[in-house]
Write a protein that holds these residues in place. Structure first.
Motif, PDB file in Angstrom:
ATOM      1  N   LEU A   1       0.840  -1.196   0.000  1.00  0.00           N
ATOM      2  CA  LEU A   1       0.000   0.000   0.000  1.00  0.00           C
ATOM      3  C   LEU A   1       0.873   1.243   0.000  1.00  0.00           C
ATOM      4  CD1 LEU A   1      -2.632  -1.003   2.744  1.00  0.00           C
ATOM      5  CD2 LEU A   1      -2.831  -1.271   0.276  1.00  0.00           C
ATOM      6  N   THR A   2       0.324   2.339  -0.512  1.00  0.00           N
ATOM      7  CA  THR A   2       1.046   3.609  -0.459  1.00  0.00           C
ATOM      8  C   THR A   2       0.913   4.203   0.935  1.00  0.00           C
ATOM      9  OG1 THR A   2      -0.860   4.962  -1.077  1.00  0.00           O
ATOM     10  CG2 THR A   2       0.465   4.021  -2.878  1.00  0.00           C
ATOM     11  N   ARG A   3       1.769   5.142   1.245  1.00  0.00           N
ATOM     12  CA  ARG A   3       1.711   5.791   2.564  1.00  0.00           C
ATOM     13  C   ARG A   3       0.382   6.528   2.733  1.00  0.00           C
ATOM     14  NH1 ARG A   3       6.642   9.003   5.615  1.00  0.00           N
ATOM     15  NH2 ARG A   3       5.569   9.208   7.612  1.00  0.00           N
ATOM     16  N   GLU A   4      -0.123   7.106   1.646  1.00  0.00           N
ATOM     17  CA  GLU A   4      -1.394   7.833   1.708  1.00  0.00           C
ATOM     18  C   GLU A   4      -2.549   6.881   2.027  1.00  0.00           C
ATOM     19  OE1 GLU A   4       1.599  10.112  -0.060  1.00  0.00           O
ATOM     20  OE2 GLU A   4       0.849   8.175  -0.794  1.00  0.00           O
ATOM     21  N   GLN A   5      -2.542   5.697   1.400  1.00  0.00           N
ATOM     22  CA  GLN A   5      -3.591   4.702   1.689  1.00  0.00           C
ATOM     23  C   GLN A   5      -3.534   4.264   3.147  1.00  0.00           C
ATOM     24  OE1 GLN A   5      -2.284   1.975  -1.452  1.00  0.00           O
ATOM     25  NE2 GLN A   5      -4.308   2.085  -2.400  1.00  0.00           N
ATOM     26  N   ILE A   6      -2.330   4.040   3.640  1.00  0.00           N
ATOM     27  CA  ILE A   6      -2.149   3.587   5.024  1.00  0.00           C
ATOM     28  C   ILE A   6      -2.638   4.648   6.006  1.00  0.00           C
ATOM     29  CG2 ILE A   6      -0.403   3.012   6.756  1.00  0.00           C
ATOM     30  CD1 ILE A   6       1.205   1.733   4.401  1.00  0.00           C
ATOM     31  N   GLU A   7      -2.312   5.910   5.727  1.00  0.00           N
ATOM     32  CA  GLU A   7      -2.735   6.996   6.621  1.00  0.00           C
ATOM     33  C   GLU A   7      -4.261   7.128   6.626  1.00  0.00           C
ATOM     34  OE1 GLU A   7      -0.609  10.435   5.354  1.00  0.00           O
ATOM     35  OE2 GLU A   7       1.303   9.776   6.241  1.00  0.00           O
ATOM     36  N   TYR A   8      -4.874   6.992   5.458  1.00  0.00           N
ATOM     37  CA  TYR A   8      -6.336   7.063   5.378  1.00  0.00           C
ATOM     38  C   TYR A   8      -6.977   5.927   6.171  1.00  0.00           C
ATOM     39  CZ  TYR A   8     -11.062   6.664   3.541  1.00  0.00           C
ATOM     40  OH  TYR A   8     -12.429   6.549   3.449  1.00  0.00           O
ATOM     41  N   ASN A   9      -6.470   4.704   5.987  1.00  0.00           N
ATOM     42  CA  ASN A   9      -7.015   3.560   6.707  1.00  0.00           C
ATOM     43  C   ASN A   9      -6.866   3.728   8.216  1.00  0.00           C
ATOM     44  OD1 ASN A   9      -7.544   2.440   4.216  1.00  0.00           O
ATOM     45  ND2 ASN A   9      -5.865   0.982   4.268  1.00  0.00           N
TER      46      ASN A   9
END
Length: 408
Positions: free
Chosen positions: A90-98
């Motif tokens: 996953l991208t860092r942005e996806q991880i932060e959103y989750n």
């Protein structure tokens, strides 16, 4: 007050402990800061996570302080535990959103006011590590030979274990060390598939700090056949109401096997054990009362009392008890889309009650589909606007899955 360790044992949560007598004594004499970690690989927690949050809530009610750790850093690597293949990156942005989604969901179940619980993200200390200093300071305490005997790695050796994932145990152990230094955290909790990672963290703290640290794992949520609970034909049971509606969530627990009712009441509600045992001992049609209570209590904890009441009313309506049917899952379809008529297989896929036309065809051939309480026998059936009653059409898959189609 009863020692929370005894409460967790009585309710069937605890699977393994690093130092049972010491942990019980510690939890009985002082307020202990403890943690459980959650890697945000999806945008919602699921039922397996919910059991872990229940343990944290029991601990908090007994006066201990939870740390809810979001694995923003460890998710960049991926935990090989229980996995046959490498995790999707996953991208860092996806991880932060989750991670933000996790925070919203767990805030309903744990009290974060006035420092009673802490929420942190391991990206804060993992993302900026310097490789060589980290290897020299932390890596020297890990034996590769010992790591390779861990269950989380053994299962992957035949298919191939990437060096990326091989680092996961060291990173999780370092999390425990950081939380110990920053917040005085003495105890790590987790599912039993995390046992190898947990004991490595305990060992790291004892080696580096020379101070006591402890680990405890809980049983995985399985049914009487030993299979993991929390999954249906449609997929996982999520805590996010957009992914699993409160009604579908309620119905999942309302329909558990008779043999699983007492275990679920014990693990997933706060009902006193005397009541849990009484309800679990009911037989015949009486066990349905226990299932209703189970479904209501679990839905109330996750979605709130109002949503639990709506789901209960909708479920009762579908079983002929005359309550409001407005709360069952529905899909709105325009009259233009219906037009001169829509074939039944297209309708089923449109409202996501089946995943494909082939599945819909098999459902009808096996007598598993009813529309307005009439069995559908013709796979070429055309649904027209006049088939809707007051603009609504009730579709039933099998005995327990209901869906309403509404014309707009």
């Amino acid at each position: 007050m009863k020692n929370v360790f005894d409460v967790l044992v009585e309710r069937g949560y605890i699977k393994q402990t690093t130092h049972e007598d010491e942990i019980r004594e510690l939890l009985g004499k002082e307020s202990v800061t403890f943690y459980t970690g959650y890697d945000p690989t999806a945008d919602s927690l699921h039922v397996g996570h919910f059991l872990q949050v229940m343990v944290m809530a029991h601990m908090q009610k007994a006066g201990h302080r939870p740390i809810f750790l979001i694995g923003g850093g460890t998710t960049m690597v991926g935990d090989p535990s229980g996995k046959t293949d490498m995790r999707k990156m996953l991208t860092r942005e996806q991880i932060e959103y989750n991670g933000e989604c996790f925070k919203k969901q767990v805030s309903n179940m744990l009290d974060f006011s006035e420092g009673k619980a802490i929420m942190v993200n391991n990206a804060d200390w993992l993302m900026n590590l310097e490789y060589i200093p980290f290897l020299r300071e932390i890596g020297k305490h890990f034996s590769v030979n010992r790591m390779l005997t861990a269950e989380c790695y053994k299962a992957r050796m035949e298919k191939g274990l990437s060096f990326l994932e091989f680092n996961y145990m060291i990173m999780q152990s370092y999390d425990f060390l950081q939380l110990h230094e920053r917040y005085g955290c003495k105890l790590q909790l987790g599912g039993d598939d995390q046992w190898s990672n947990i004991i490595s963290g305990v060992d790291l703290i004892r080696r580096i700090k020379g101070e006591p640290a402890y680990g405890m794992t809980f049983t995985l949520l399985t049914n009487s056949q030993g299979k993991k609970m929390g999954k249906t034909e449609a997929g996982a049971i999520w805590l996010d109401p957009k992914k699993t509606s409160p009604y579908d969530f309620y119905q999942y627990w309302r329909n558990v096997d008779d043999a699983d009712v007492e275990k679920c009441l014990s693990l997933l509600t706060f009902l006193p054990m005397e009541e849990v045992r009484r309800l679990g001992a009911l037989e015949g049609s009486e066990i349905n009362k226990a299932k209703e209570i189970l479904a209501f209590e679990v839905t109330k904890l996750v979605h709130g009392e109002e949503e639990a009441q709506k789901a209960q009313q909708a479920a009762r309506a579908l079983f002929g008890k005359g309550a409001n049917m407005e709360n069952i899952p529905f899909t709105e379809i325009s009259k233009l889309e219906i037009g001169e008529g829509i074939d039944v297989l297209s309708l089923l896929t449109r409202i996501n009650i089946v995943s494909s036309r082939g599945e819909g065809r098999r459902l009808i051939q096996q007598n598993g589909l009813s529309i307005e309480n009439e069995k559908v026998k013709d796979i070429n059936l055309i649904i027209k606007e006049e088939d809707f009653k007051d603009g609504k059409l009730l579709v039933r898959k099998g005995k327990k899955v209901y869906h309403q189609v509404r014309l707009v």
